[in-house]
Design an enzyme around this catalytic site. Structure first.
Site, PDB file in Angstrom:
ATOM      1  N   ASN A   1      -2.109  -7.312  -5.746  1.00 36.81           N
ATOM      2  CA  ASN A   1      -3.268  -7.236  -4.853  1.00 36.81           C
ATOM      3  C   ASN A   1      -2.999  -8.182  -3.690  1.00 36.81           C
ATOM      4  O   ASN A   1      -3.003  -9.403  -3.860  1.00 36.81           O
ATOM      5  CB  ASN A   1      -4.527  -7.653  -5.627  1.00 36.81           C
ATOM      6  CG  ASN A   1      -5.738  -7.744  -4.725  1.00 36.81           C
ATOM      7  OD1 ASN A   1      -5.680  -7.389  -3.539  1.00 36.81           O
ATOM      8  ND2 ASN A   1      -6.849  -8.215  -5.273  1.00 36.81           N
TER       9      ASN A   1
ATOM     10  N   SER B   1      -4.455  -0.516  13.987  1.00 36.62           N
ATOM     11  CA  SER B   1      -5.142   0.774  14.129  1.00 36.62           C
ATOM     12  C   SER B   1      -5.623   0.912  15.562  1.00 36.62           C
ATOM     13  O   SER B   1      -5.933  -0.088  16.218  1.00 36.62           O
ATOM     14  CB  SER B   1      -6.344   0.820  13.187  1.00 36.62           C
ATOM     15  OG  SER B   1      -7.198   1.888  13.544  1.00 36.62           O
TER      16      SER B   1
ATOM     17  N   GLY C   1       0.829  -1.215   0.000  1.00 39.51           N
ATOM     18  CA  GLY C   1       0.000   0.000   0.000  1.00 39.51           C
ATOM     19  C   GLY C   1       0.853   1.250   0.000  1.00 39.51           C
ATOM     20  O   GLY C   1       0.493   2.258   0.613  1.00 39.51           O
ATOM     21  N   ALA C   2       1.980   1.199  -0.715  1.00 38.05           N
ATOM     22  CA  ALA C   2       2.975   2.286  -0.630  1.00 38.05           C
ATOM     23  C   ALA C   2       2.806   3.360  -1.695  1.00 38.05           C
ATOM     24  O   ALA C   2       3.623   4.268  -1.792  1.00 38.05           O
ATOM     25  CB  ALA C   2       4.389   1.706  -0.681  1.00 38.05           C
TER      26      ALA C   2
ATOM     27  N   LYS D   1      -8.357  -5.382  12.271  1.00 35.20           N
ATOM     28  CA  LYS D   1      -7.169  -4.817  12.908  1.00 35.20           C
ATOM     29  C   LYS D   1      -6.839  -5.522  14.228  1.00 35.20           C
ATOM     30  O   LYS D   1      -5.668  -5.608  14.615  1.00 35.20           O
ATOM     31  CB  LYS D   1      -7.354  -3.309  13.120  1.00 35.20           C
ATOM     32  CG  LYS D   1      -7.448  -2.516  11.805  1.00 35.20           C
ATOM     33  CD  LYS D   1      -6.185  -2.656  10.968  1.00 35.20           C
ATOM     34  CE  LYS D   1      -6.151  -1.722   9.767  1.00 35.20           C
ATOM     35  NZ  LYS D   1      -4.907  -1.838   8.993  1.00 35.20           N
TER      36      LYS D   1
ATOM     37  N   ALA E   1     -12.426  -5.582  13.622  1.00 35.54           N
ATOM     38  CA  ALA E   1     -12.154  -7.035  13.695  1.00 35.54           C
ATOM     39  C   ALA E   1     -10.889  -7.367  12.906  1.00 35.54           C
ATOM     40  O   ALA E   1     -10.048  -8.153  13.356  1.00 35.54           O
ATOM     41  CB  ALA E   1     -13.347  -7.817  13.162  1.00 35.54           C
TER      42      ALA E   1
ATOM     43  N   ASN F   1       1.167  -2.630   5.349  1.00 38.42           N
ATOM     44  CA  ASN F   1       0.467  -1.349   5.528  1.00 38.42           C
ATOM     45  C   ASN F   1      -0.850  -1.268   4.754  1.00 38.42           C
ATOM     46  O   ASN F   1      -1.776  -0.593   5.192  1.00 38.42           O
ATOM     47  CB  ASN F   1       1.403  -0.207   5.094  1.00 38.42           C
ATOM     48  CG  ASN F   1       0.660   1.089   4.887  1.00 38.42           C
ATOM     49  OD1 ASN F   1       0.350   1.806   5.841  1.00 38.42           O
ATOM     50  ND2 ASN F   1       0.309   1.401   3.644  1.00 38.42           N
TER      51      ASN F   1
ATOM     52  N   TYR G   1     -13.659  -3.364  10.139  1.00 40.66           N
ATOM     53  CA  TYR G   1     -12.301  -2.800  10.226  1.00 40.66           C
ATOM     54  C   TYR G   1     -11.664  -3.137  11.581  1.00 40.66           C
ATOM     55  O   TYR G   1     -10.510  -3.585  11.654  1.00 40.66           O
ATOM     56  CB  TYR G   1     -12.412  -1.291  10.031  1.00 40.66           C
ATOM     57  CG  TYR G   1     -11.114  -0.537   9.928  1.00 40.66           C
ATOM     58  CD1 TYR G   1     -10.382  -0.511   8.745  1.00 40.66           C
ATOM     59  CD2 TYR G   1     -10.628   0.190  11.017  1.00 40.66           C
ATOM     60  CE1 TYR G   1      -9.205   0.217   8.659  1.00 40.66           C
ATOM     61  CE2 TYR G   1      -9.453   0.919  10.935  1.00 40.66           C
ATOM     62  CZ  TYR G   1      -8.746   0.933   9.747  1.00 40.66           C
ATOM     63  OH  TYR G   1      -7.576   1.648   9.657  1.00 40.66           O
TER      64      TYR G   1
HETATM   65  P1  NAI Z   1      -4.977   5.121   1.987  1.00 41.87           P
HETATM   66  O1  NAI Z   1      -6.323   4.676   1.544  1.00 41.87           O
HETATM   67  O2  NAI Z   1      -4.617   6.557   1.808  1.00 41.87           O
HETATM   68  O3  NAI Z   1      -3.853   4.229   1.278  1.00 41.87           O
HETATM   69  C1  NAI Z   1      -3.943   2.823   1.263  1.00 41.87           C
HETATM   70  C2  NAI Z   1      -3.120   2.269   0.114  1.00 41.87           C
HETATM   71  O4  NAI Z   1      -3.269   0.835   0.138  1.00 41.87           O
HETATM   72  C3  NAI Z   1      -3.620   2.744  -1.262  1.00 41.87           C
HETATM   73  O5  NAI Z   1      -2.529   3.154  -2.043  1.00 41.87           O
HETATM   74  C4  NAI Z   1      -4.310   1.528  -1.833  1.00 41.87           C
HETATM   75  O6  NAI Z   1      -4.278   1.440  -3.246  1.00 41.87           O
HETATM   76  C5  NAI Z   1      -3.515   0.385  -1.191  1.00 41.87           C
HETATM   77  N1  NAI Z   1      -4.281  -0.860  -1.186  1.00 41.87           N
HETATM   78  C6  NAI Z   1      -5.574  -1.029  -0.845  1.00 41.87           C
HETATM   79  N2  NAI Z   1      -5.955  -2.303  -1.025  1.00 41.87           N
HETATM   80  C7  NAI Z   1      -4.860  -2.967  -1.486  1.00 41.87           C
HETATM   81  C8  NAI Z   1      -4.630  -4.312  -1.884  1.00 41.87           C
HETATM   82  N3  NAI Z   1      -5.607  -5.216  -1.854  1.00 41.87           N
HETATM   83  N4  NAI Z   1      -3.396  -4.649  -2.321  1.00 41.87           N
HETATM   84  C9  NAI Z   1      -2.392  -3.720  -2.376  1.00 41.87           C
HETATM   85  N5  NAI Z   1      -2.581  -2.432  -2.029  1.00 41.87           N
HETATM   86  C10 NAI Z   1      -3.791  -2.047  -1.596  1.00 41.87           C
HETATM   87  O7  NAI Z   1      -4.876   4.696   3.518  1.00 41.87           O
HETATM   88  P2  NAI Z   1      -3.884   5.186   4.676  1.00 41.87           P
HETATM   89  O8  NAI Z   1      -4.601   6.166   5.507  1.00 41.87           O
HETATM   90  O9  NAI Z   1      -2.575   5.533   4.107  1.00 41.87           O
HETATM   91  O10 NAI Z   1      -3.785   3.852   5.543  1.00 41.87           O
HETATM   92  C11 NAI Z   1      -2.693   2.959   5.445  1.00 41.87           C
HETATM   93  C12 NAI Z   1      -2.835   1.911   6.538  1.00 41.87           C
HETATM   94  O11 NAI Z   1      -2.870   2.540   7.818  1.00 41.87           O
HETATM   95  C13 NAI Z   1      -4.132   1.087   6.445  1.00 41.87           C
HETATM   96  O12 NAI Z   1      -3.873  -0.242   6.825  1.00 41.87           O
HETATM   97  C14 NAI Z   1      -5.033   1.759   7.459  1.00 41.87           C
HETATM   98  O13 NAI Z   1      -6.001   0.880   7.930  1.00 41.87           O
HETATM   99  C15 NAI Z   1      -4.019   2.137   8.532  1.00 41.87           C
HETATM  100  N6  NAI Z   1      -4.433   3.205   9.413  1.00 41.87           N
HETATM  101  C16 NAI Z   1      -4.656   4.481   8.935  1.00 41.87           C
HETATM  102  C17 NAI Z   1      -5.015   5.473   9.820  1.00 41.87           C
HETATM  103  C18 NAI Z   1      -5.237   6.869   9.374  1.00 41.87           C
HETATM  104  O14 NAI Z   1      -5.619   7.695  10.244  1.00 41.87           O
HETATM  105  N7  NAI Z   1      -5.026   7.224   8.116  1.00 41.87           N
HETATM  106  C19 NAI Z   1      -5.216   5.212  11.242  1.00 41.87           C
HETATM  107  C20 NAI Z   1      -4.952   3.848  11.631  1.00 41.87           C
HETATM  108  C21 NAI Z   1      -4.571   2.905  10.738  1.00 41.87           C
END
Ligand code: NAI
Length: 246
Positions: A63, A142, A13-14, A158, A156, A90, A154
């Site tokens: 994916n 999270s 997810g980078a 995490k 569950a 991530n 979500y």
């Molecule tokens: P975001 O939605 O901005 O970025 C997530 C990235 O993961 C995207 O680039 C997306 O394309 C990729 N992704 C999604 N499904 C995928 C898959 N099946 N295979 C490969 N890549 C995939 O989200 P964000 O905010 O950057 O979150 C990143 C992580 O941090 C997540 O696990 C989220 O649950 C966790 N998190 C975020 C918080 C926040 O406040 N933003 C708080 C706590 C946890």
């Protein structure tokens, strides 16, 4: 020479948000970072931006919810780099809705990416790390793992990541592998920018430090856990939330 020079680090997810911030920090510490995300173009864009700054990065779209794709991803990584040292789980999604209205699709989508995807990547990485008797697995859980309104799926997923992390830590503690989870609080990314302004203000009001976190706030802790300085830290769940969960 950074703390992570000569290390190969995979960050899922980078392509944006937290994952991108984590990947950038690991690059700054000298690691060669593998950018994993759904869309190849988005992965390549990050690699191009990083390369301009003289960072080392490669794009490997996949994916993580798909078992075969993850298996092929790690086979490809071994062919190209011979090993991996660090995995940062991530990638994650949310499909927020109260439990009594949640569809089975909304439940499954979130569990498939956040929990099963983390399992797929962790299992593949651990196999490689056990052979070399060295590895760092850092999974992004999270603050919501403790339960949160509208986030049964979500939360569950995490909480599952925490259980998976602690189990992997126990099973691999004598193999030079550490496994830890980070629980970000409320971080400024596209995921959180999706909430209405009123909810944003309510969330920030709950944070003792009075501000949302940035991806680099989380990246700094990931870099520490990935470094040799954290070699005696395993099975931990670390909040990075400006005091949101105390
Ligand atoms: P975001 O939605 O901005 O970025 C997530 C990235 O993961 C995207 O680039 C997306 O394309 C990729 N992704 C999604 N499904 C995928 C898959 N099946 N295979 C490969 N890549 C995939 O989200 P964000 O905010 O950057 O979150 C990143 C992580 O941090 C997540 O696990 C989220 O649950 C966790 N998190 C975020 C918080 C926040 O406040 N933003 C708080 C706590 C946890």
């Amino acid at each position: 020479m950074g703390r992570l020079s000569k290390k190969i680090a995979v960050v899922t997810g980078a392509a944006r948000g937290l994952g991108r911030g984590i990947a950038e920090k690991l690059c700054q510490e000298g690691a060669h970072v593998i950018i994993v995300d759904l869309n190849e173009e988005e992965c390549q864009k990050v690699v191009a931006e990083f390369t301009e700054q003289d960072y080392q990065a490669s794009a490997f779209p996949a994916n993580i919810a798909d078992h075969d794709e993850v298996s092929q991803l790690f086979t490809g990584l071994i062919q190209e780099f011979g090993t991996i040292d660090i995995l940062v789980n991530n990638a994650g999604i949310n499909r927020d809705v109260t439990l009594h209205k949640m569809s089975i699709e909304q439940w499954r989508q979130v569990i498939d990416v956040n929990l099963t995807g983390t399992f797929h990547c962790t299992q593949e990485a651990i196999k490689i790390m056990r052979e070399k008797q060295y590895g760092r697995v850092i999974s992004i859980s999270s603050a919501s793992w403790l339960g949160n309104f509208g986030q049964a799926n979500y939360a569950a997923s995490k909480a599952g990541v925490v259980g998976l992390t602690k189990t992997a830590a126990r099973e691999n503690a004598t193999k030079g592998i550490t496994c830890n989870a980070i629980c970000p609080g409320f971080i400024d990314t596209d995921m959180t920018r999706g909430v209405p302004d009123k909810v944003w203000d309510q969330m920030v009001a709950k944070i003792p430090m009075g501000r949302a976190g940035s991806p680099s706030d989380v990246g700094n802790v990931v870099a520490f856990l990935a470094s040799d300085e954290a070699s005696y830290v395993t099975g931990e769940v670390i909040n990075v939330g400006g005091g949101m969960v105390l």
